[in-house]
Design a protein around this motif. Structure first.
Motif, mmCIF file in Angstrom:
data_model
loop_
_atom_site.group_PDB
_atom_site.id
_atom_site.type_symbol
_atom_site.label_atom_id
_atom_site.label_comp_id
_atom_site.label_asym_id
_atom_site.label_seq_id
_atom_site.Cartn_x
_atom_site.Cartn_y
_atom_site.Cartn_z
ATOM 1 N N SER A 7 0.843 -1.184 0.000
ATOM 2 C CA SER A 7 0.000 0.000 0.000
ATOM 3 C C SER A 7 0.883 1.240 0.000
ATOM 4 C CB SER A 7 -0.922 0.008 1.223
ATOM 5 O OG SER A 7 -0.174 0.026 2.420
ATOM 6 N N GLY A 8 0.269 2.374 -0.363
ATOM 7 C CA GLY A 8 0.968 3.640 -0.253
ATOM 8 C C GLY A 8 1.380 4.301 -1.555
ATOM 9 N N GLY A 9 1.179 3.643 -2.668
ATOM 10 C CA GLY A 9 1.544 4.278 -3.935
ATOM 11 C C GLY A 9 0.584 5.396 -4.290
ATOM 12 N N GLY A 10 0.887 6.112 -5.375
ATOM 13 C CA GLY A 10 0.005 7.181 -5.808
ATOM 14 C C GLY A 10 0.703 8.165 -6.698
ATOM 15 N N SER A 17 6.797 13.535 -1.291
ATOM 16 C CA SER A 17 7.124 12.309 -0.562
ATOM 17 C C SER A 17 5.978 11.317 -0.615
ATOM 18 C CB SER A 17 7.417 12.635 0.908
ATOM 19 O OG SER A 17 8.525 13.493 1.041
ATOM 20 N N LEU A 18 6.347 10.060 -0.531
ATOM 21 C CA LEU A 18 5.382 8.969 -0.386
ATOM 22 C C LEU A 18 5.989 7.934 0.541
ATOM 23 C CD1 LEU A 18 4.085 8.279 -4.017
ATOM 24 C CD2 LEU A 18 2.730 9.161 -2.111
ATOM 25 N N ARG A 19 5.119 7.156 1.183
ATOM 26 C CA ARG A 19 5.579 6.058 2.034
ATOM 27 C C ARG A 19 4.866 4.789 1.613
ATOM 28 N NH1 ARG A 19 4.395 4.405 8.144
ATOM 29 N NH2 ARG A 19 6.452 3.661 8.789
ATOM 30 N N LEU A 20 5.651 3.810 1.234
ATOM 31 C CA LEU A 20 5.114 2.509 0.856
ATOM 32 C C LEU A 20 5.193 1.556 2.046
ATOM 33 C CD1 LEU A 20 6.755 1.995 -2.668
ATOM 34 C CD2 LEU A 20 4.641 3.206 -2.077
ATOM 35 N N SER A 21 4.196 0.675 2.127
ATOM 36 C CA SER A 21 4.188 -0.361 3.157
ATOM 37 C C SER A 21 3.949 -1.705 2.514
ATOM 38 C CB SER A 21 3.092 -0.103 4.189
ATOM 39 O OG SER A 21 3.279 1.128 4.836
ATOM 40 N N CYS A 22 4.506 -2.735 3.106
ATOM 41 C CA CYS A 22 4.286 -4.100 2.626
ATOM 42 C C CYS A 22 4.212 -5.016 3.840
ATOM 43 C CB CYS A 22 5.414 -4.518 1.708
ATOM 44 S SG CYS A 22 5.345 -6.263 1.207
ATOM 45 N N ALA A 23 3.049 -5.630 4.013
ATOM 46 C CA ALA A 23 2.837 -6.530 5.140
ATOM 47 C C ALA A 23 2.823 -7.971 4.652
ATOM 48 C CB ALA A 23 1.523 -6.203 5.836
ATOM 49 N N ASN A 76 6.195 -8.210 10.583
ATOM 50 C CA ASN A 76 6.636 -8.673 9.265
ATOM 51 C C ASN A 76 6.269 -7.662 8.189
ATOM 52 O OD1 ASN A 76 7.960 -11.061 9.969
ATOM 53 N ND2 ASN A 76 6.049 -12.230 9.958
ATOM 54 N N THR A 77 6.553 -6.422 8.474
ATOM 55 C CA THR A 77 6.207 -5.323 7.574
ATOM 56 C C THR A 77 7.455 -4.534 7.224
ATOM 57 O OG1 THR A 77 3.970 -5.154 8.476
ATOM 58 C CG2 THR A 77 4.827 -3.238 7.293
ATOM 59 N N VAL A 78 7.567 -4.165 5.957
ATOM 60 C CA VAL A 78 8.675 -3.345 5.503
ATOM 61 C C VAL A 78 8.106 -2.049 4.925
ATOM 62 C CG1 VAL A 78 8.746 -4.397 3.201
ATOM 63 C CG2 VAL A 78 10.796 -3.305 4.132
ATOM 64 N N TYR A 79 8.835 -0.970 5.149
ATOM 65 C CA TYR A 79 8.408 0.349 4.708
ATOM 66 C C TYR A 79 9.471 0.957 3.799
ATOM 67 C CZ TYR A 79 5.546 -0.287 8.890
ATOM 68 O OH TYR A 79 4.695 -0.783 9.842
ATOM 69 N N LEU A 80 9.018 1.827 2.905
ATOM 70 C CA LEU A 80 9.943 2.594 2.087
ATOM 71 C C LEU A 80 9.488 4.048 2.113
ATOM 72 C CD1 LEU A 80 12.449 2.368 0.221
ATOM 73 C CD2 LEU A 80 10.843 2.363 -1.709
ATOM 74 N N GLN A 81 10.240 4.874 2.815
ATOM 75 C CA GLN A 81 9.980 6.305 2.848
ATOM 76 C C GLN A 81 10.713 6.938 1.683
ATOM 77 O OE1 GLN A 81 7.984 8.193 4.911
ATOM 78 N NE2 GLN A 81 8.494 9.914 3.563
#
Length: 115
Positions: A7-10, A17-23, A76-81
């Protein structure tokens, strides 16, 4: 079966800035590496950033100083700021998980940076 939900694209303007998340969910004994890759139209998929369970990070040269990868091991989640975004960052971003030495991909989330 391991599943990844991103989630978090756009759409964002250059400089934004955007922040992506992956669970990750499912049966996993040990998560080895989590990370992000991206694929722009007409180009090959490329590494953006990875992070190990111990917290070691690796970044593509093109995003160093602008993107930050982090993870929550308990979730178990990774983020990309992603900061200071550029039009050339436009791509589909894919989450990558290696668990029990088996690799998994997320479905991808579109990031579009307008000039």
């Amino acid at each position: 079966q391991v599943q990844l939900v991103e989630s978090g694209g756009g759409l964002v303007q250059a400089g934004g800035s955007l922040r992506l998340s992956c669970a990750a969910s499912g049966s996993m004994y040990s998560v080895n590496v989590m990370g992000w890759y991206r694929q722009a139209p007409g180009k090959q998929r490329e590494l953006v950033a990875t992070i190990t369970g111990g917290g070691s990070r690796n970044y593509a040269e093109s995003v160093k100083g602008r993107f930050t990868i982090s993870r929550d091991n308990a979730k178990n989640t990774v983020y990309l700021q992603m900061d200071s975004l550029k039009p050339e960052d436009t791509a589909v971003y894919y989450c990558r998980l290696v668990a029990d030495f088996v690799g998994y991909w997320g479905q991808g989330t579109q990031v579009t940076v307008s000039s």
